[in-house]
Design an enzyme around this catalytic site. Structure first.
Site, PDB file in Angstrom:
ATOM      1  N   ARG B 115      59.359  30.513  45.453  1.00  0.00           N
ATOM      2  CA  ARG B 115      60.584  31.292  45.357  1.00  0.00           C
ATOM      3  C   ARG B 115      61.416  30.856  44.145  1.00  0.00           C
ATOM      4  O   ARG B 115      61.864  31.680  43.341  1.00  0.00           O
ATOM      5  CB  ARG B 115      61.386  31.095  46.652  1.00  0.00           C
ATOM      6  CG  ARG B 115      62.709  31.815  46.668  1.00  0.00           C
ATOM      7  CD  ARG B 115      63.406  31.663  48.020  1.00  0.00           C
ATOM      8  NE  ARG B 115      64.803  31.991  47.924  1.00  0.00           N
ATOM      9  CZ  ARG B 115      65.728  31.652  48.813  1.00  0.00           C
ATOM     10  NH1 ARG B 115      65.366  30.966  49.893  1.00  0.00           N
ATOM     11  NH2 ARG B 115      66.990  31.995  48.652  1.00  0.00           N
ATOM     12  N   ARG B 179      52.276  28.818  39.171  1.00  0.00           N
ATOM     13  CA  ARG B 179      52.818  29.600  40.274  1.00  0.00           C
ATOM     14  C   ARG B 179      51.739  30.523  40.834  1.00  0.00           C
ATOM     15  O   ARG B 179      51.650  30.735  42.039  1.00  0.00           O
ATOM     16  CB  ARG B 179      54.023  30.420  39.818  1.00  0.00           C
ATOM     17  CG  ARG B 179      54.680  31.191  40.961  1.00  0.00           C
ATOM     18  CD  ARG B 179      56.006  31.786  40.555  1.00  0.00           C
ATOM     19  NE  ARG B 179      56.710  32.332  41.703  1.00  0.00           N
ATOM     20  CZ  ARG B 179      56.692  33.626  42.036  1.00  0.00           C
ATOM     21  NH1 ARG B 179      56.018  34.496  41.319  1.00  0.00           N
ATOM     22  NH2 ARG B 179      57.350  34.038  43.112  1.00  0.00           N
ATOM     23  N   SER B 269      88.607  23.353  25.050  1.00  0.00           N
ATOM     24  CA  SER B 269      88.772  21.920  25.261  1.00  0.00           C
ATOM     25  C   SER B 269      90.124  21.673  25.901  1.00  0.00           C
ATOM     26  O   SER B 269      91.073  22.425  25.680  1.00  0.00           O
ATOM     27  CB  SER B 269      88.699  21.204  23.907  1.00  0.00           C
ATOM     28  OG  SER B 269      89.523  20.065  23.893  1.00  0.00           O
ATOM     29  N   LYS B 275      88.992  24.458  19.599  1.00  0.00           N
ATOM     30  CA  LYS B 275      87.560  24.220  19.790  1.00  0.00           C
ATOM     31  C   LYS B 275      86.825  25.422  20.369  1.00  0.00           C
ATOM     32  O   LYS B 275      87.312  26.093  21.271  1.00  0.00           O
ATOM     33  CB  LYS B 275      87.333  23.026  20.734  1.00  0.00           C
ATOM     34  CG  LYS B 275      87.572  21.666  20.104  1.00  0.00           C
ATOM     35  CD  LYS B 275      86.650  21.284  18.964  1.00  0.00           C
ATOM     36  CE  LYS B 275      85.245  20.889  19.350  1.00  0.00           C
ATOM     37  NZ  LYS B 275      85.104  19.666  20.104  1.00  0.00           N
ATOM     38  N   ASN B 277      83.231  25.160  21.461  1.00  0.00           N
ATOM     39  CA  ASN B 277      82.030  24.353  21.574  1.00  0.00           C
ATOM     40  C   ASN B 277      80.814  25.181  21.944  1.00  0.00           C
ATOM     41  O   ASN B 277      80.932  26.251  22.542  1.00  0.00           O
ATOM     42  CB  ASN B 277      82.240  23.264  22.624  1.00  0.00           C
ATOM     43  CG  ASN B 277      83.267  22.242  22.169  1.00  0.00           C
ATOM     44  OD1 ASN B 277      83.265  21.813  21.026  1.00  0.00           O
ATOM     45  ND2 ASN B 277      84.166  21.871  23.069  1.00  0.00           N
ATOM     46  N   ARG B 308      48.345   9.063  53.937  1.00  0.00           N
ATOM     47  CA  ARG B 308      49.752   9.512  53.813  1.00  0.00           C
ATOM     48  C   ARG B 308      50.569   8.373  53.241  1.00  0.00           C
ATOM     49  O   ARG B 308      50.452   7.227  53.689  1.00  0.00           O
ATOM     50  CB  ARG B 308      50.357   9.950  55.153  1.00  0.00           C
ATOM     51  CG  ARG B 308      51.813  10.518  54.979  1.00  0.00           C
ATOM     52  CD  ARG B 308      52.198  11.498  56.086  1.00  0.00           C
ATOM     53  NE  ARG B 308      51.064  12.370  56.323  1.00  0.00           N
ATOM     54  CZ  ARG B 308      50.431  12.490  57.492  1.00  0.00           C
ATOM     55  NH1 ARG B 308      50.875  11.838  58.554  1.00  0.00           N
ATOM     56  NH2 ARG B 308      49.378  13.261  57.584  1.00  0.00           N
TER      57      ARG B 308
END
Lengths: 443, 443, 443, 443
Positions: B115, B179, B269, B275, B277, B308
């Site tokens: 999933r 997958r 910021s 800023k 960023n 195990r």
């Protein structure tokens, strides 16, 4: 440096990742580049021949190249200088044409990896062969299955060995796949545009890869290190699988378990004359620890700046050498241990009895559940098991007085470990069938 | 715990690896086991139906199962107790039949991975789409190629984006492959012999896998963790590739480089009002650091004892959840950054000029080598470059008085960055062709 | 093996962790054991002398010891055999008395570490000296402070260098502390009871440690690897700090930033004649990557079985050698880079101007907040900054028409970067005071 | 996310590293900043009071802060917005004065660490107490010492427990030291110059640290992450030590060894009713694996760009939370296992006998060496041991016919395991003396 390599890594594998091996591979790359240029009509044939001739390894001094390489951060630049000096100024302009140092280093890395991987795969084949042999030989040999390091229910040594086999087949297949298709030539020039080769760039890149019998990548991969990281990951996984087997061997060889023993003369101690340590298993595990470290450099080196990395790339060379060496070291040590393994079937059988039947408690609980229901059955068996552990009596004895609805013969039969092996045999056969099929494919 | 997940991981992905998701997956495994037993004729159909009905998630309490699970080291055992309590004693003996806790946990891990991987692959597709779009849009936009963080020779932004594209395609392909084929049902019973299912073991195992639409492994893989490790390695590699792109973005967005900027409102910021960023890039890199850590648990968990593990297995659950979440977090953050990327072509062009022609020194050296020989040509260009760096004059100016054999027009032409792009365009086309072909395959 | 060591690791440090160095250290341990036995009155003095004499390194062959060591998993056992052969049977029973192979290996590891750490600390001192010199020389040199790779507000190059200095001081102090008190002799005999030494065990252990000038541990530490792990961690942290500085250097040396340049002749490229790469910084980062890997083996080796590990211990030797070597390699490369660093103060000043005042936007916002309130002031400055970025005008120009309540002179003064350095100078002084004080302590 | 925390981590510790805990800590930092400003005379007292009052945690929504924080890459910026909104515009300009987001996050990290470390240290004290109790109680209980997983020579369970004790003391001491002196307040403003506080910067930084009872660093440490890395390393080492003990417990609890058993009701299995797994030991090891991963993020985060990192810093928050949680989880699980440990002295004694005297072969060889010389003595004992292993007879029986020069009584005495314990008792006393001394120091 690496003062302990010879303790763990076969000599042939040490040679395959040595400085000389890198040097040869770098020269192979330069030679292939000259030949590809000639084939493309860019480099005059006789100039290419002269360069190719100058790519013979003798006369180059690796340690000196490294010394000179400190100035620039890699040994390819001084190698080009040395090559240029050897061919003379006339020819020099055709040498290293269109390539950057990383083209040579990366291609050499692929060639070194191909050579060393061949040896690693061989050692892994020894391991799969040994596992398959054990699985076949002990297909029906009962032993205790152990979970969380305690006896759980019976299994067979054949199934245990088959489990090892399948894990190594899984890990080996990935390595073989990467060796087959994942090793690509590198040629991009300074920043991957092939600019110095003008319009001939892609053709020369194609011919260069063909000369070296390496794959041609979609693009130059100076800072796309997926193939390096995948190689590192696959080597790490292989070593991890080997370490798991080594751990099982060491556990089975414990004095108190004593179900297997490594054969041969090894395993002595400087203090204890009686010791016969599981040295192969121990060496396998030591190699796997080092492997993990080297591989982590390779998987960690994905994050490289722009068109050439300022540090991460330069760390790959040592790490790749080490990762290849110690994967092979782990495989060689384990192969030796498995090939000479002494299996004590009687002791396996005897160990199945030390719980006085508790190792088959699961079957008894299932049987009782039919009459008492799941919860009551399990409670009854659990209580009896705990009492048995305290009193030292067998589970059958503890059950004797209880209203289980089973005759003592039925209880005894239920608690016979060797008849509770489930599909172990069929599963061994399935693993061996896969092994045989994959071997045929290989041949 | 994980107090910062919401900062980096999309909500849907958080849900996919949540306790509830694990719980649902564990119940799916129990239901499939009952159904498989019924199909094999071992469990009466109405009992299987009753069990299946009891596997609806509502009414189970994950945190309570964990609390009770502390006693045994996993939540599957208390879940079985709860399931048994729900179906009643009559039916109970058919519940969890033939399975061990690890069968349920491992199968649930595969379902959770399937999933979550779906979401991760979707985010990676966003990234490849964005890279392809950039490669197409800026196929011929010249910019400085940079090695060791210094301008080297020109490239194009299209080729840079194509390089990102190919790396993500490489990494994504492996994840898609895992997958598709690498997620296998787990059913082995206590130690992998399927003993509690008698002769029906293999058939029920086959039906169980089919019910869940998972692959059937050669053998139960309780302590063959190659598939877990390969998943961890592939997630790690994907995150590393994303981090490389994030790093490039952050570097290109530097104030002094300013060739790209993340769009949108982000990047503010608390101290500096000006800023903007590169928050997407930064988040990508932060996720990749965490990814690397979680993945290392998975690749490190290969070494498991006997049938195990006593610790390594139990660490996988948290690590798998985290590795899936942060791979997706990295991809989502990067996809956002790339989709909204503002590319400043003029600045790219301008930056190509700041070395006063040195960024094309390679071409000049090649040209001069025809007449002066390789060594002399390189020395001449290197000296002129160093002088130019000191005087602040252009390379052409420094060369003006020298006997290069070239006219000033020829020098000027040689030092024009935008005409030294080599095969950049053709390489972009090759990458896009691969992208288009792989997309078609997908559809 | 390790084909690239000479590229990164100083020769003296390579020697300090070489096979020969280990061999000498192992023989030193055997000699000290004999001497301690004699001092305790357990071994006749002349026998101890004979053994001590036989512990001269010449005549022993490291590679041969490794070959023979494969059988037992370590080179100490064959070394004892060789020693025994050398002293003759009469004396042999006094050789290696009471010791096990691990006693010799662990003690040798401590001796190797002490020698190599001395060199590493020397290189780190070069780094701190260079940082201190830079901090002092450029105490008041303004430059852009950069956060998330973007210009933030001004700082000084002195404070940047002081920051490097303090980090290296922190990391170095820990290493010095471990070298001083964390290196302990190992003597426990087979399982740590000192049984073969009878009642003299503790006394001989004390004398043995004294002979070697190593600390005496509370208990034999065969499987208490805290001191090994702490050493690994401290080396890793030191290398990480160095890599941070290397990264800063590489970023500052970028073509577009150009505030520093590594001096000397280095940094050339095989393709690009103009390149002057930051090779020292790059080598530092490469070494740090390898360091991290080797150190991870040491910190990962804590989990050792019972009284001697079956794998984890054996992996330490190679890893310790590598961790010491690459920490020193990183320090040496960085020291070279810092000592020769060319600092371009004018460029630092010029880079402070490229945002047209935005780099001091914080100060302006604080000033405006007095009159407009925090939120409005920040919004005003942010909007103006964004507009300035788009129009290419200065922040002052964008503010000109707005009702800020400030005169244009006040705005201009507020946007002058070189007067917004806060306590940079005082902080530099504080760092230098600490440096000076710690140096005095050392002397 | 982290769907399995409750399985391993005590609830109180989960709370200590939860989002709410971080939120409280961040507000504590803002409050301390306001108070420090007031004490320094920079912020009016009533404004500071208003801000302090607004730093009560109720009313802030962590998940919402994270959502808003995605835009900027951290939750501190939105928290400041929320704080500003709460205090109103008048007061707002005094809030967060002079600080940057990282100041708040880093200081909060230190506060979270202090709180959580307290709990971790408490759990570690439980472990040392339990180890000391075992060492004292079983000071003279003979058991097999085991090297490379094989019986070597005898030791005592007391010495084994004393070895655990010393390792935990070593690891705990470092953590206590870091908690005491290694947690420093962070205040530097945007780039570490304290510019927004004008001349008052250093004084406010000092008062801020005092308010929070944290150390004051030499310099702001925005990108000097040594203290974070040292904390990570120390937590990793502590967890590794705990895992070593957990491994020993799991090995001793093996069915075939059975020398210890975890008490209590735990350890059941969903399939096998008889199982009494060593769940505490297993949980300890699982926690240590996760610990190692989280800690690796912290030690890997040293390499941060310039004045604030673009990714590495942002990964620390989750990692620090996890590292603290799982170190405590490991300690809690192990403490439980040790406190309830059932020790089977009779089984220890019995296991000493299963080699038929070989476990004391070392003593015999030493004895014989006096007469036969070292080599001959060892060969004789080794041969006899090998034969004994094959025949199943005791070593004494194998020696009976040989000319050893010893009487059968002497041989028997030499092969009595319980009299070959060397200095085990004295060593236990030494460890306990250290424990007692360190406890006194603490009190």
């Amino acid at each position: 440096m690496t003062p302990f390599a010879s303790l763990f890594v076969p000599a042939e594998l040490q040679a395959a990742v040595s400085g000389r091996s890198w040097l040869v591979a770098m020269l192979d790359a330069e030679r292939a580049l000259a030949n590809a240029g000639a084939l493309a009509g860019v480099i005059p044939a006789h100039e290419a021949s002269a360069i190719a001739a100058a790519c013979a390894v003798d006369g180059y001094d690796w340690e000196q190249l490294l010394q000179e390489g400190r100035r620039v951060g890699n040994p390819a630049e001084p190698l080009v200088q040395a090559l240029v000096a050897r061919v003379g100024e006339e020819t020099a302009r055709w040498a290293h044409l269109g390539a950057t140092s990383q083209d040579i280093m990366d291609t050499a890395a692929m060639l070194v990896a191909r050579r060393a991987l061949g040896l690693v795969l061989d050692e892994l084949s020894r391991v799969t062969h040994a596992c398959a042999t054990l699985a076949r030989s002990y297909r029906d040999t009962p032993m205790a299955g152990r979970t969380l390091l305690q006896q759980a229910v019976p299994t067979t040594f054949g199934l245990k060995a088959a489990g090892w086999l399948v894990a190594v087949l899984d890990a080996r297949a990935r390595l073989a796949q990467l060796r087959e298709g994942g090793l690509a030539a590198q040629l991009g020039g300074a920043v991957g545009t092939l600019a110095a080769l003008g319009e001939h760039g892609p053709e020369i890149a194609r011919l260069y890869a063909r000369e070296l019998d390496l794959a041609e990548a979609t693009l130059p991969w100076h800072t796309n290190r997926v193939r390096i990281a995948e190689l590192g990951a696959a080597l790490d996984i292989a070593a991890g699988v080997l370490a798991k087997i080594g751990l099982d061997l060491a556990l089975l060889a414990q004095t108190e378990v004593a179900e297997v023993r490594e054969g041969g003369e090894g395993g002595g101690s400087s203090a204890m004359p009686q010791k016969r340590n599981a040295v192969g298993a121990v060496s396998t595990r030591a190699c796997a620890e080092l492997e993990r470290a080297y591989a982590s450099v390779l998987t960690g080196a994905l994050v490289q700046e722009h068109e050439r990395a300022a540090g991460a790339w330069q760390a790959e060379w040592e790490a790749l050498s080490g990762a290849l060496a110690y994967a092979g070291g782990a495989a060689a040590a384990l192969a030796g241990a498995l090939e000479g393994l002494e299996v004590d079937e009687a002791r396996m059988r005897a160990n199945l009895d030390i719980t006085g039947g508790q190792v088959v408690a699961e079957r008894l609980a299932l049987l009782l559940a039919e009459r008492l229901g799941r919860t009551a059955a399990r409670a009854l068996v659990r209580d009896a098991s705990l009492r048995a552990s305290e009193t030292g009596r067998s589970l059958a004895e503890e059950l004797a007085g209880l209203d289980t609805g089973l005759t003592s013969e039925e209880v005894e039969a239920a608690l016979e470990p060797t008849t509770y092996l489930g599909s172990a045999g069929a599963l061994v056969d399935r693993a061996l069938a896969r092994y045989d099929a994959e071997r045929e494919d290989e041949e």
